[in-house]
Write a protein that holds these residues in place. Structure first.
Motif, PDB file in Angstrom:
ATOM      1  N   MET A 109     -50.270 -45.999   9.048  1.00 39.00           N
ATOM      2  CA  MET A 109     -51.582 -45.488   8.659  1.00 39.00           C
ATOM      3  C   MET A 109     -51.605 -44.001   9.010  1.00 39.00           C
ATOM      4  SD  MET A 109     -53.966 -48.577  10.193  1.00 39.00           S
ATOM      5  CE  MET A 109     -53.839 -47.969  11.872  1.00 39.00           C
ATOM      6  N   ARG A 110     -51.517 -43.172   8.001  1.00 45.49           N
ATOM      7  CA  ARG A 110     -51.431 -41.724   8.213  1.00 45.49           C
ATOM      8  C   ARG A 110     -50.234 -41.422   9.104  1.00 45.49           C
ATOM      9  NH1 ARG A 110     -56.160 -43.741   8.569  1.00 45.49           N
ATOM     10  NH2 ARG A 110     -56.322 -43.650  10.809  1.00 45.49           N
ATOM     11  N   LYS A 111     -50.431 -40.893  10.298  1.00 45.96           N
ATOM     12  CA  LYS A 111     -49.313 -40.569  11.199  1.00 45.96           C
ATOM     13  C   LYS A 111     -49.240 -41.538  12.374  1.00 45.96           C
ATOM     14  CE  LYS A 111     -49.278 -35.751   9.943  1.00 45.96           C
ATOM     15  NZ  LYS A 111     -49.287 -34.371  10.351  1.00 45.96           N
ATOM     16  N   THR A 112     -49.769 -42.740  12.160  1.00 41.95           N
ATOM     17  CA  THR A 112     -49.738 -43.762  13.200  1.00 41.95           C
ATOM     18  C   THR A 112     -49.247 -45.078  12.612  1.00 41.95           C
ATOM     19  OG1 THR A 112     -52.021 -44.507  12.814  1.00 41.95           O
ATOM     20  CG2 THR A 112     -51.698 -42.707  14.411  1.00 41.95           C
TER      21      THR A 112
END
Length: 123
Positions: free
Chosen positions: A100-103
């Motif tokens: 999720m995005r950068k996670t």
């Protein structure tokens, strides 16, 4: 300055208290274990107050659609393990852990709020 506490308005204080004690390491130091109010302490000193919605008959009892609380775990394995623990405990996250995005993580709804469990993606 440090954020001291968060007060969550919930429908079921005992069940929500159990969620945070069982899966997120909070401890209840409130001698009045009841269904109207519980004060939980995090390992970092953060205080989470759970208040039954019936205590305040006036005001808004719903959170905005994007409202959530988030927990950062140490790595992707810890996120996957938390997802399995929740599922084994009868809590059904709406999604499997994913990027999720950068996670890397997942969300799940409980009582009146949403929880995010995630870890930063290591480059």
């Amino acid at each position: 300055m440090q954020l001291n506490h968060l007060n969550l308005s919930v429908k079921d204080v005992p069940a929500t208290r159990t969620l945070f004690e069982t899966y997120f390491g909070f401890t209840c130091n409130d001698p009045k274990l009841n269904d109207t109010l519980s004060v939980l302490n995090g390992s970092d000193g953060f205080i989470l107050v759970l208040m039954n919605q019936r205590m305040n008959e006036h005001g808004n009892h719903t959170y905005p659609d994007t409202f959530h609380i988030g927990f950062y775990l140490e790595d992707e394995t810890a996120v996957k393990n938390m997802w399995e623990q929740l599922k084994n405990g009868g809590i059904e996250p709406e999604q499997a852990p994913q990027i999720m995005r950068k996670t890397f993580g997942f969300y799940f709804s409980f009582d009146t709020f949403m929880v995010e469990v995630t870890t930063p993606i290591k480059a």
